[in-house]
Design a protein around this motif. Structure first.
Motif, PDB file in Angstrom:
ATOM      1  N   ILE A 191       0.815  -1.211   0.000  1.00 46.35           N
ATOM      2  CA  ILE A 191       0.000   0.000   0.000  1.00 46.35           C
ATOM      3  C   ILE A 191       0.855   1.270   0.000  1.00 46.35           C
ATOM      4  CG2 ILE A 191      -1.596   1.364   1.430  1.00 46.35           C
ATOM      5  CD1 ILE A 191      -3.141  -1.236   1.916  1.00 46.35           C
ATOM      6  N   PRO A 192       1.952   1.371   0.756  1.00 44.26           N
ATOM      7  CA  PRO A 192       2.745   2.607   0.701  1.00 44.26           C
ATOM      8  C   PRO A 192       3.367   2.890  -0.675  1.00 44.26           C
ATOM      9  CG  PRO A 192       3.248   1.391   2.685  1.00 44.26           C
ATOM     10  CD  PRO A 192       2.377   0.506   1.857  1.00 44.26           C
ATOM     11  N   ILE A 193       3.547   1.867  -1.483  1.00 40.37           N
ATOM     12  CA  ILE A 193       4.137   2.077  -2.811  1.00 40.37           C
ATOM     13  C   ILE A 193       3.163   1.681  -3.914  1.00 40.37           C
ATOM     14  CG2 ILE A 193       6.525   1.876  -2.049  1.00 40.37           C
ATOM     15  CD1 ILE A 193       6.439  -1.037  -3.086  1.00 40.37           C
ATOM     16  N   ILE A 194       1.891   1.852  -3.667  1.00 37.95           N
ATOM     17  CA  ILE A 194       0.878   1.374  -4.608  1.00 37.95           C
ATOM     18  C   ILE A 194       0.961   2.086  -5.959  1.00 37.95           C
ATOM     19  CG2 ILE A 194      -0.969   2.934  -3.902  1.00 37.95           C
ATOM     20  CD1 ILE A 194      -2.798   0.350  -4.088  1.00 37.95           C
ATOM     21  N   ASP A 195       1.403   3.328  -5.977  1.00 38.52           N
ATOM     22  CA  ASP A 195       1.512   4.042  -7.246  1.00 38.52           C
ATOM     23  C   ASP A 195       2.637   3.515  -8.123  1.00 38.52           C
ATOM     24  OD1 ASP A 195      -0.615   5.664  -6.653  1.00 38.52           O
ATOM     25  OD2 ASP A 195       0.634   7.220  -5.750  1.00 38.52           O
ATOM     26  N   GLU A 196       3.577   2.807  -7.550  1.00 38.67           N
ATOM     27  CA  GLU A 196       4.709   2.271  -8.296  1.00 38.67           C
ATOM     28  C   GLU A 196       4.436   0.867  -8.850  1.00 38.67           C
ATOM     29  OE1 GLU A 196       7.396   4.143  -8.828  1.00 38.67           O
ATOM     30  OE2 GLU A 196       6.455   5.731  -7.653  1.00 38.67           O
ATOM     31  N   ASP A 205       2.686  -2.286 -10.969  1.00 37.37           N
ATOM     32  CA  ASP A 205       2.104  -2.511 -12.286  1.00 37.37           C
ATOM     33  C   ASP A 205       0.591  -2.646 -12.148  1.00 37.37           C
ATOM     34  OD1 ASP A 205       4.526  -2.448 -13.582  1.00 37.37           O
ATOM     35  OD2 ASP A 205       4.863  -4.611 -13.384  1.00 37.37           O
ATOM     36  N   ILE A 206      -0.084  -2.740 -13.262  1.00 42.65           N
ATOM     37  CA  ILE A 206      -1.552  -2.695 -13.271  1.00 42.65           C
ATOM     38  C   ILE A 206      -2.170  -3.891 -12.545  1.00 42.65           C
ATOM     39  CG2 ILE A 206      -3.576  -2.760 -14.774  1.00 42.65           C
ATOM     40  CD1 ILE A 206      -1.880  -1.203 -16.828  1.00 42.65           C
ATOM     41  N   LYS A 207      -1.714  -5.113 -12.840  1.00 45.70           N
ATOM     42  CA  LYS A 207      -2.336  -6.301 -12.234  1.00 45.70           C
ATOM     43  C   LYS A 207      -2.131  -6.370 -10.724  1.00 45.70           C
ATOM     44  CE  LYS A 207      -2.554  -9.220 -16.301  1.00 45.70           C
ATOM     45  NZ  LYS A 207      -2.188 -10.494 -16.895  1.00 45.70           N
ATOM     46  N   PRO A 208      -0.887  -6.235 -10.215  1.00 47.50           N
ATOM     47  CA  PRO A 208      -0.740  -6.258  -8.747  1.00 47.50           C
ATOM     48  C   PRO A 208      -1.477  -5.112  -8.065  1.00 47.50           C
ATOM     49  CG  PRO A 208       1.398  -6.519  -9.813  1.00 47.50           C
ATOM     50  CD  PRO A 208       0.418  -6.201 -10.879  1.00 47.50           C
ATOM     51  N   LYS A 209      -1.509  -3.951  -8.715  1.00 47.72           N
ATOM     52  CA  LYS A 209      -2.216  -2.814  -8.138  1.00 47.72           C
ATOM     53  C   LYS A 209      -3.711  -3.121  -8.032  1.00 47.72           C
ATOM     54  CE  LYS A 209      -2.709   2.154  -8.704  1.00 47.72           C
ATOM     55  NZ  LYS A 209      -2.288   3.320  -9.476  1.00 47.72           N
ATOM     56  N   GLN A 210      -4.267  -3.766  -9.045  1.00 47.37           N
ATOM     57  CA  GLN A 210      -5.690  -4.098  -9.029  1.00 47.37           C
ATOM     58  C   GLN A 210      -5.992  -5.138  -7.945  1.00 47.37           C
ATOM     59  OE1 GLN A 210      -7.984  -2.407 -10.726  1.00 47.37           O
ATOM     60  NE2 GLN A 210      -9.444  -3.540  -9.476  1.00 47.37           N
ATOM     61  N   ILE A 211      -5.092  -6.095  -7.745  1.00 50.50           N
ATOM     62  CA  ILE A 211      -5.282  -7.096  -6.688  1.00 50.50           C
ATOM     63  C   ILE A 211      -5.310  -6.415  -5.323  1.00 50.50           C
ATOM     64  CG2 ILE A 211      -4.215  -9.053  -5.514  1.00 50.50           C
ATOM     65  CD1 ILE A 211      -3.238  -9.972  -8.300  1.00 50.50           C
ATOM     66  N   VAL A 212      -4.371  -5.482  -5.106  1.00 49.64           N
ATOM     67  CA  VAL A 212      -4.325  -4.769  -3.827  1.00 49.64           C
ATOM     68  C   VAL A 212      -5.573  -3.914  -3.657  1.00 49.64           C
ATOM     69  CG1 VAL A 212      -3.061  -3.038  -2.508  1.00 49.64           C
ATOM     70  CG2 VAL A 212      -1.808  -4.822  -3.702  1.00 49.64           C
ATOM     71  N   LEU A 213      -6.001  -3.231  -4.706  1.00 47.38           N
ATOM     72  CA  LEU A 213      -7.207  -2.398  -4.605  1.00 47.38           C
ATOM     73  C   LEU A 213      -8.456  -3.236  -4.345  1.00 47.38           C
ATOM     74  CD1 LEU A 213      -6.522   0.217  -7.422  1.00 47.38           C
ATOM     75  CD2 LEU A 213      -6.459   0.575  -4.946  1.00 47.38           C
ATOM     76  N   ASP A 214      -8.537  -4.416  -4.967  1.00 43.42           N
ATOM     77  CA  ASP A 214      -9.670  -5.303  -4.700  1.00 43.42           C
ATOM     78  C   ASP A 214      -9.678  -5.764  -3.245  1.00 43.42           C
ATOM     79  OD1 ASP A 214     -10.497  -5.062  -7.312  1.00 43.42           O
ATOM     80  OD2 ASP A 214      -9.597  -6.973  -7.959  1.00 43.42           O
ATOM     81  N   HIS A 215      -8.488  -6.035  -2.705  1.00 43.44           N
ATOM     82  CA  HIS A 215      -8.400  -6.448  -1.300  1.00 43.44           C
ATOM     83  C   HIS A 215      -8.776  -5.289  -0.371  1.00 43.44           C
ATOM     84  CE1 HIS A 215      -7.031  -8.397   2.337  1.00 43.44           C
ATOM     85  NE2 HIS A 215      -6.341  -7.295   2.612  1.00 43.44           N
ATOM     86  N   ILE A 216      -8.383  -4.076  -0.746  1.00 46.95           N
ATOM     87  CA  ILE A 216      -8.685  -2.908   0.091  1.00 46.95           C
ATOM     88  C   ILE A 216     -10.192  -2.712   0.217  1.00 46.95           C
ATOM     89  CG2 ILE A 216      -8.549  -0.376   0.122  1.00 46.95           C
ATOM     90  CD1 ILE A 216      -5.706  -0.672  -0.958  1.00 46.95           C
ATOM     91  N   GLU A 217     -10.933  -3.016  -0.822  1.00 48.90           N
ATOM     92  CA  GLU A 217     -12.388  -2.870  -0.766  1.00 48.90           C
ATOM     93  C   GLU A 217     -13.021  -3.796   0.261  1.00 48.90           C
ATOM     94  OE1 GLU A 217     -13.955  -3.462  -4.644  1.00 48.90           O
ATOM     95  OE2 GLU A 217     -12.937  -1.716  -5.479  1.00 48.90           O
ATOM     96  N   ASP A 218     -12.407  -4.970   0.488  1.00 48.30           N
ATOM     97  CA  ASP A 218     -12.978  -5.964   1.403  1.00 48.30           C
ATOM     98  C   ASP A 218     -12.430  -5.877   2.817  1.00 48.30           C
ATOM     99  OD1 ASP A 218     -14.368  -6.940  -0.779  1.00 48.30           O
ATOM    100  OD2 ASP A 218     -12.855  -8.452  -1.249  1.00 48.30           O
TER     101      ASP A 218
END
Length: 163
Positions: free
Chosen positions: A15-20, A22-35
């Protein structure tokens, strides 16, 4: 250990480096953040520099090394690239005034500055852009490229208005 806990632990590290990411890992982290409420609160505090990030809860069976050192190293490299550019520009600016006689015209000072930018800053900028392309995201490459173009093409013209 189940898949959810692994994704939870990795998400807390990424999460602290989420802007760095790639698209797929970022989407996995964002999906987890929603839950996940814990990750959602961590994500909401990412850009608040006064708060320290909570340390993730590691269990004994997980062998995931923290990425905090990598994020700090990444930030340090970015600051180093900015500092190198600033030092080169300061040297060019200082030498433009230092080596020209006091009775020289303003045009000579500007011409000396533009020559210094071309001889010193341009090769350094090319090297730093290759370094940025190799080690950082495309966003940092575009930011660096835009800054270098502004400095090389417009900084001499801006200096004309200031003098």
């Amino acid at each position: 250990m189940d898949e959810y806990k692994k994704i939870h632990l990795l998400s807390q590290e990424l999460i602290p480096i989420i802007d760095e990411l790639d698209i797929k890992p970022k989407q996995i982290v964002l999906d987890h953040i929603e839950d996940c409420d814990a990750c959602k609160s961590l994500y909401s505090n990412v850009f608040d520099f006064d708060n320290n990030f909570p340390e993730p809860e590691y269990s004994k069976g997980v062998e995931i090394k923290p990425l905090k050192k990598l994020a700090q190293f990444n930030t340090g490299l970015k600051l180093l690239l900015i500092a190198v550019r600033a030092i080169i520009l300061f040297y060019i600016f200082y030498s433009s005034f230092h080596y020209i006689a006091l009775e020289s015209s303003r045009e000579m000072i500007i011409a000396s500055f533009q020559a210094g930018v071309f001889l010193f800053y341009l090769p350094a900028a090319v090297f730093l852009l290759v370094f940025t392309f190799t080690f950082f995201s495309k966003r940092w490459l575009w930011i660096s490229l835009a800054a270098d173009v502004v400095i090389v093409l417009l900084f001499g013209n801006i200096l004309q208005f200031l003098l």
